[in-house]
Design a protein around this motif. Structure first.
Motif, mmCIF file in Angstrom:
data_model
loop_
_atom_site.group_PDB
_atom_site.id
_atom_site.type_symbol
_atom_site.label_atom_id
_atom_site.label_comp_id
_atom_site.label_asym_id
_atom_site.label_seq_id
_atom_site.Cartn_x
_atom_site.Cartn_y
_atom_site.Cartn_z
ATOM 1 N N ARG A 169 -31.067 4.125 45.174
ATOM 2 C CA ARG A 169 -30.694 5.451 44.684
ATOM 3 C C ARG A 169 -29.450 5.443 43.806
ATOM 4 N NH1 ARG A 169 -27.752 9.733 45.949
ATOM 5 N NH2 ARG A 169 -26.601 8.576 47.538
ATOM 6 N N VAL A 170 -28.684 4.352 43.850
ATOM 7 C CA VAL A 170 -27.427 4.304 43.099
ATOM 8 C C VAL A 170 -27.657 4.448 41.605
ATOM 9 C CG1 VAL A 170 -27.313 1.793 42.716
ATOM 10 C CG2 VAL A 170 -25.192 3.110 43.010
ATOM 11 N N VAL A 171 -28.896 4.241 41.157
ATOM 12 C CA VAL A 171 -29.186 4.354 39.728
ATOM 13 C C VAL A 171 -28.857 5.756 39.201
ATOM 14 C CG1 VAL A 171 -31.625 5.011 40.023
ATOM 15 C CG2 VAL A 171 -30.916 3.841 37.955
ATOM 16 N N VAL A 172 -29.051 6.792 40.039
ATOM 17 C CA VAL A 172 -28.762 8.144 39.578
ATOM 18 C C VAL A 172 -27.253 8.349 39.472
ATOM 19 C CG1 VAL A 172 -28.811 9.215 41.885
ATOM 20 C CG2 VAL A 172 -29.298 10.593 39.876
ATOM 21 N N GLU A 173 -26.472 7.756 40.380
ATOM 22 C CA GLU A 173 -25.019 7.832 40.279
ATOM 23 C C GLU A 173 -24.530 7.084 39.040
ATOM 24 O OE1 GLU A 173 -23.285 6.513 43.920
ATOM 25 O OE2 GLU A 173 -24.505 7.834 45.169
ATOM 26 N N ASN A 174 -25.145 5.935 38.778
ATOM 27 C CA ASN A 174 -24.784 5.187 37.570
ATOM 28 C C ASN A 174 -25.101 5.982 36.316
ATOM 29 O OD1 ASN A 174 -23.972 3.051 39.170
ATOM 30 N ND2 ASN A 174 -25.884 1.916 38.957
ATOM 31 N N ALA A 175 -26.216 6.688 36.332
ATOM 32 C CA ALA A 175 -26.594 7.496 35.169
ATOM 33 C C ALA A 175 -25.574 8.595 34.918
ATOM 34 C CB ALA A 175 -27.984 8.091 35.375
ATOM 35 N N TYR A 176 -25.124 9.253 35.993
ATOM 36 C CA TYR A 176 -24.087 10.277 35.834
ATOM 37 C C TYR A 176 -22.798 9.664 35.299
ATOM 38 C CZ TYR A 176 -26.655 14.031 38.189
ATOM 39 O OH TYR A 176 -27.572 15.008 38.512
ATOM 40 N N GLY A 177 -22.472 8.452 35.764
ATOM 41 C CA GLY A 177 -21.276 7.784 35.256
ATOM 42 C C GLY A 177 -21.390 7.483 33.774
ATOM 43 N N ARG A 178 -22.546 6.996 33.351
ATOM 44 C CA ARG A 178 -22.750 6.689 31.937
ATOM 45 C C ARG A 178 -22.748 7.978 31.105
ATOM 46 N NH1 ARG A 178 -25.108 1.254 31.749
ATOM 47 N NH2 ARG A 178 -26.301 1.625 29.841
ATOM 48 N N LEU A 179 -23.327 9.038 31.659
ATOM 49 C CA LEU A 179 -23.350 10.326 30.955
ATOM 50 C C LEU A 179 -21.933 10.844 30.734
ATOM 51 C CD1 LEU A 179 -24.889 12.937 29.979
ATOM 52 C CD2 LEU A 179 -24.726 13.715 32.363
ATOM 53 N N LYS A 180 -21.142 10.886 31.810
ATOM 54 C CA LYS A 180 -19.794 11.440 31.696
ATOM 55 C C LYS A 180 -18.830 10.466 31.023
ATOM 56 C CE LYS A 180 -19.949 14.825 35.438
ATOM 57 N NZ LYS A 180 -19.232 15.400 36.593
ATOM 58 N N GLY A 181 -19.137 9.171 31.092
ATOM 59 C CA GLY A 181 -18.306 8.206 30.387
ATOM 60 C C GLY A 181 -18.461 8.323 28.882
ATOM 61 N N ARG A 182 -19.675 8.589 28.447
ATOM 62 C CA ARG A 182 -19.918 8.762 27.006
ATOM 63 C C ARG A 182 -19.427 10.122 26.510
ATOM 64 N NH1 ARG A 182 -25.433 5.974 27.785
ATOM 65 N NH2 ARG A 182 -25.268 4.073 26.522
ATOM 66 N N PHE A 183 -19.635 11.151 27.338
ATOM 67 C CA PHE A 183 -19.356 12.515 26.894
ATOM 68 C C PHE A 183 -18.335 13.151 27.829
ATOM 69 C CE2 PHE A 183 -23.716 11.399 25.666
ATOM 70 C CZ PHE A 183 -23.551 11.408 24.294
ATOM 71 N N ARG A 184 -17.059 12.923 27.505
ATOM 72 C CA ARG A 184 -15.962 13.362 28.364
ATOM 73 C C ARG A 184 -15.848 14.878 28.442
ATOM 74 N NH1 ARG A 184 -12.182 9.632 30.340
ATOM 75 N NH2 ARG A 184 -13.139 7.589 30.228
ATOM 76 N N SER A 185 -16.513 15.580 27.540
ATOM 77 C CA SER A 185 -16.432 17.045 27.570
ATOM 78 C C SER A 185 -16.920 17.599 28.893
ATOM 79 C CB SER A 185 -17.252 17.644 26.421
ATOM 80 O OG SER A 185 -18.614 17.256 26.523
ATOM 81 N N ILE A 186 -17.936 16.954 29.509
ATOM 82 C CA ILE A 186 -18.459 17.470 30.781
ATOM 83 C C ILE A 186 -17.844 16.754 31.975
ATOM 84 C CG2 ILE A 186 -20.605 18.313 29.786
ATOM 85 C CD1 ILE A 186 -21.998 15.849 30.862
ATOM 86 N N ALA A 187 -16.915 15.830 31.713
ATOM 87 C CA ALA A 187 -16.148 15.224 32.798
ATOM 88 C C ALA A 187 -14.869 16.016 33.032
ATOM 89 C CB ALA A 187 -15.816 13.765 32.479
ATOM 90 N N LYS A 188 -14.487 16.815 32.037
ATOM 91 C CA LYS A 188 -13.305 17.664 32.154
ATOM 92 C C LYS A 188 -13.756 19.104 32.402
ATOM 93 C CE LYS A 188 -11.027 14.823 28.611
ATOM 94 N NZ LYS A 188 -10.407 14.843 27.267
ATOM 95 N N ARG A 189 -12.807 19.999 32.488
ATOM 96 C CA ARG A 189 -13.146 21.405 32.670
ATOM 97 C C ARG A 189 -13.587 22.005 31.343
ATOM 98 N NH1 ARG A 189 -8.637 25.807 34.135
ATOM 99 N NH2 ARG A 189 -8.466 25.790 31.857
ATOM 100 N N LEU A 190 -14.734 22.682 31.357
ATOM 101 C CA LEU A 190 -15.234 23.360 30.171
ATOM 102 C C LEU A 190 -14.803 24.823 30.206
ATOM 103 C CD1 LEU A 190 -18.863 21.921 29.922
ATOM 104 C CD2 LEU A 190 -17.005 21.561 28.286
ATOM 105 N N ASP A 191 -14.014 25.222 29.232
ATOM 106 C CA ASP A 191 -13.531 26.606 29.169
ATOM 107 C C ASP A 191 -14.494 27.438 28.326
ATOM 108 O OD1 ASP A 191 -11.478 25.673 30.666
ATOM 109 O OD2 ASP A 191 -9.976 25.746 29.087
ATOM 110 N N LEU A 192 -15.729 27.531 28.789
ATOM 111 C CA LEU A 192 -16.792 28.239 28.085
ATOM 112 C C LEU A 192 -17.528 29.126 29.075
ATOM 113 C CD1 LEU A 192 -18.258 25.086 26.268
ATOM 114 C CD2 LEU A 192 -16.733 26.784 25.226
ATOM 115 N N ASN A 193 -18.335 30.059 28.563
ATOM 116 C CA ASN A 193 -19.155 30.852 29.476
ATOM 117 C C ASN A 193 -20.279 29.982 30.031
ATOM 118 O OD1 ASN A 193 -21.537 31.011 27.699
ATOM 119 N ND2 ASN A 193 -20.290 32.385 26.443
#
Length: 322
Positions: A234-258
């Protein structure tokens, strides 16, 4: 992202985001529009900062980012995020997961993560998760190659992952076995085991979803071994989230949007993540530094019942893993 991948992405987006020159203004080129969006998604720098870098106004940056994300989420998403399309693709995933840790019949791995957001004006308490910050839930189903095959975004982070799952289209697809064909069932330890997805202890055990044994104080060695191998699978899904947020830091930080725009940005990032994986883009492990996955942390769903067939399947798999 390599130059070839960038040019290919621009070509895919061009019919939908290209603008024409007017008498009074020269249109911003597609390549610049895509570059501006990628820069913001990868770093979430201030609109004014990006505007200065690209020689445009901050309001123009805001408009471009939203427009490109709308195209990514609305038009390109079905091309890059989809279930296995036939039995051969399902079997390829089963083989891929089995090669990872030996767990049989797994087609995909399920988990939820939280994306931090600014506190809302209406019902802000609904979005406060168990760790005390405001967030929306992203539910992701991931294949053996770190690619999202389904996403469901936008529920308040206070809601239990199991409830989010039961209210998602994915739950209906699983019940209908849209991508979990019974024709690929195997007899394991005397029990017929169909294709499965795997999840953590928050989800309900079923004959198409395997989860760990949860009575940690009284587990047998065989059950502990089952949990270990399931976790390695199951760790593959955690790795995928890591790769997603590692590439796109906008969703690793707080988004000040609606919330609506937050969901749009998350979906766009998932499309781009799959695009990078399909194109064979390298992932630098250093990008994970400082990234908080914010995976959903929930107790076992108190409304879970016992599915006898599911219990028999789990017992059969446990025996086969010895």
């Amino acid at each position: 992202m390599s130059k070839d991948s960038f040019e290919y992405l621009c070509a895919e987006l061009s019919p939908h985001i290209a603008k024409h020159n007017t008498t009074f203004r020269k249109a911003i080129a597609v390549r610049h529009r895509v570059a501006i969006t990628l820069y913001w998604l990868a770093d979430s720098a201030r609109y004014r900062t990006i505007g200065n870098l690209f020689g445009v106004g901050k309001s123009t940056v805001c408009t471009i980012v939203k427009q490109v994300c709308e195209v990514l989420a609305g038009i390109l998403l079905p091309r890059f995020i989809f279930f296995p399309q036939n039995q051969q693709e399902v079997q390829d995933q089963i083989d891929g997961f089995r090669d990872r840790a030996g767990f049989p019949q797994v087609v995909a791995a399920l988990d939820g993560c939280h994306v931090p957001i600014i506190a809302l004006l209406q019902s802000p308490e609904d979005y406060v998760n168990r760790k005390g910050f405001h967030a929306v839930t992203m539910q992701g189903l991931v294949d053996s190659n770190y690619r999202f095959v389904d996403i469901f975004v936008g529920w308040p982070a206070k809601v239990h992952d199991a409830r989010v799952f039961k209210n998602s289209p994915l739950f209906c697809h699983c019940c209908a076995r849209t991508f979990l064909p019974l024709q690929l069932s195997r007899v394991i330890s005397g029990v017929r085991v169909p294709p499965l997805i795997v999840g953590d202890s928050a989800y309900a055990l079923s004959d198409w979803l395997m989860k760990p044994y949860t009575d940690n104080g009284n587990l047998t060695p065989e059950q502990v071994n089952f949990n270990k191998i399931l976790s390695m699978t199951r760790v593959v899904v955690e790795n995928a989230y890591g790769r997603l947020k590692g590439r796109f830091r906008s969703i690793a930080k707080r988004l000040d949007l609606n919330v609506e725009t937050v969901c749009l940005v998350i979906a766009a990032c998932c499309v781009l993540h799959n695009f990078c994986e399909v194109m064979g883009e390298d992932f630098n492990e250093e990008w994970l530094q400082g990234v908080q996955l914010h995976l959903g942390v929930f107790p076992v769903d108190p409304n879970q019942g016992q599915n006898r067939n599911a219990v028999a399947i789990r017992e059969a798999i446990k025996t086969s893993l010895l």
